[in-house]
Enzyme design. Structure first.
Site, PDB file in Angstrom:
ATOM      1  N   VAL A 210       1.686   1.514   5.924  1.00  0.00           N
ATOM      2  CA  VAL A 210       2.940   0.824   5.635  1.00  0.00           C
ATOM      3  C   VAL A 210       2.752  -0.061   4.411  1.00  0.00           C
ATOM      4  O   VAL A 210       1.832  -0.872   4.348  1.00  0.00           O
ATOM      5  CB  VAL A 210       3.397  -0.021   6.839  1.00  0.00           C
TER       6      VAL A 210
ATOM      7  N   CYS B  63      -0.357 -13.484  -6.667  1.00  0.00           N
ATOM      8  CA  CYS B  63      -1.348 -14.237  -5.900  1.00  0.00           C
ATOM      9  C   CYS B  63      -2.631 -13.439  -5.723  1.00  0.00           C
ATOM     10  O   CYS B  63      -2.599 -12.226  -5.522  1.00  0.00           O
ATOM     11  CB  CYS B  63      -0.790 -14.596  -4.519  1.00  0.00           C
TER      12      CYS B  63
END
Length: 419
Positions: A165, A119
């Site tokens: 993260v 995407c």
């Protein structure tokens, strides 16, 4: 090209069974490279799963498919892996293809993987994937659009701190470390349920992993992993999407086959908006109670609110009473659905990584275009909320991540069809 035609205005009523999690099954499929045979159940019928099957076959894997009404079983035999290049023609279709990098490198000492696609919702660089593998002793260069990786002997255990993260990099690091020599300690790891599910699968294969579900994961490398079978967990993003569908259509829907613990943050956010959410035996029941309040939202790594549900929540807030602020902290380009929602009458203004959503009484049907997977389903939710016709184009995005969406919605009373 296919499109969806949606005639909105009907409250959804009934029950929806949740399929296996796309974001769990893809890394588990990649993990099959680490052993000789892996039997995976509760596999969703998605184009991304088909792409990963094509990729593994390209490397020499033999895959047996057992088809059931609502799921696949996959028996993946990787004893004859003989190709170590993941070609652009396959990888460009799906970013998750990069997860073969760690397994190929740690087991065979070499891997060449095209820079990934998927995407168009942000850069999502591979820097952290490369950095953690280099810290294990890999030699890596990017040449002609490919990540070219090799190691002299086995990868070595390492202590590595992710500077932010990253779900994808955490997964690749774990997949590489389970066969590395010595102990690896990974800090600031992703804690998503799909990472936990991968770890449980690897542990069942014989891996030595501590700290599962925490931000610090310790892995003691093994010489080899065992054959096993594993059932993939259910998809929290699919569950959350249908929870929002019940709310936006003023309906009453039971979401079945999902562990409440991994959707609790979604349930609490819905309750904050005034929607009734009740935990039932194997999921939740979502019921509209007569009012929809505007509430603010920030996306964050788990246990924060998932970025993959931000677009769906925005559709819901577009018909709420009041003003909400939606802050996107994960991807820098994940408001591409906003212009399409505005075509349907939504009042949304984007300022950097924030969107100000002023609720309107009702959206109106329109011809709209999907820009990515989650944006496509947010426009479906918007269409279901109207009293008119919506036509959604470029729905190939949808088939990457939602199994039988039209069927599941139609069974609850929605008027939606593919043409």
């Amino acid at each position: 090209m296919q499109k969806l035609i949606i005639h909105g205005g009907k409250p959804l009523e009934g029950s929806i069974n949740i399929s296996g999690a796309k974001n769990a099954v893809l890394p588990i499929m990649a993990a099959s490279i680490l052993t000789n045979k892996l039997h995976i159940t509760n596999v969703p019928k998605l184009t991304d799963v088909s792409t990963m099957k094509d990729l593994l076959r390209n490397h020499g894997a033999c895959i047996r498919i057992i088809e059931h009404t609502d799921e696949f079983e996959l028996i993946i035999n990787t004893t004859n892996i003989n190709k170590f290049t993941a070609d652009y023609e396959i990888v460009r279709k799906m970013r998750a293809s990069i997860w073969v990098l760690g397994p190929l490198l740690t087991k065979y000492g070499k891997a060449k993987v095209s820079l990934p696609g998927g995407c168009a919702i942000g850069a999502r660089q591979v820097d952290l994937h490369i950095a953690v593998l280099k810290s294990m002793g890999a030699e890596i260069e990017i040449e002609d659009g490919y990540i070219n990786a090799s190691s002299k002997g086995r990868l070595k255990g390492t202590h590595f701190i992710f500077d932010k993260v990253s779900v994808g990099a955490t997964i690749n690091a774990i997949l590489a470390a389970v066969l590395a020599k010595g102990e690896t300690v990974l800090f600031n790891c992703g804690r998503e349920p799909e990472i936990v599910d991968l770890c449980y699968c690897l542990i069942k294969m014989g891996a030595d992993i501590l700290g599962v579900g925490s931000s610090t994961i310790t892995i003691k490398g093994k010489d080899c992993l065992n054959e096993t079978s594993y059932k993939v967990l259910s998809d929290r993003i699919e569950a959350g999407t249908y929870m929002f569908a019940a709310a936006i259509t003023k309906g009453d829907v039971k979401i079945c086959g999902i562990d409440y613990n991994i959707i609790e943050n979604i349930a609490l956010k819905l309750i904050e908006t005034g929607i009734k959410v009740v935990q039932i035996n194997n999921g939740v029941q979502v019921t509209y109670k007569g009012k929809l309040n505007s509430v603010d939202l920030e996306t964050n790594p788990y246990p924060g609110f998932a970025t993959d549900l931000q677009a769906q929540f925005m559709s819901l807030m577009s018909i709420s009473s009041g003003v909400s602020m939606i802050t996107e902290n994960i991807f820098e380009n994940r408001f591409m659905h906003v212009p399409e929602l505005c075509r349907m009458g939504a009042d949304i203004v984007v300022r950097g990584n924030k969107a100000v959503v002023r609720g309107v009484e009702m959206l109106k049907g329109a011809e709209v275009m999907a820009s990515d997977l989650r944006a496509s389903v947010s426009l479906i939710l918007a269409g279901l909320s109207t009293n008119s016709k919506t036509v959604l184009h470029r729905i190939y995005h949808l088939d990457r991540g939602f199994q039988d969406l039209e069927k599941k919605l139609s069974n609850c009373g929605a008027n939606i069809k593919r043409v």
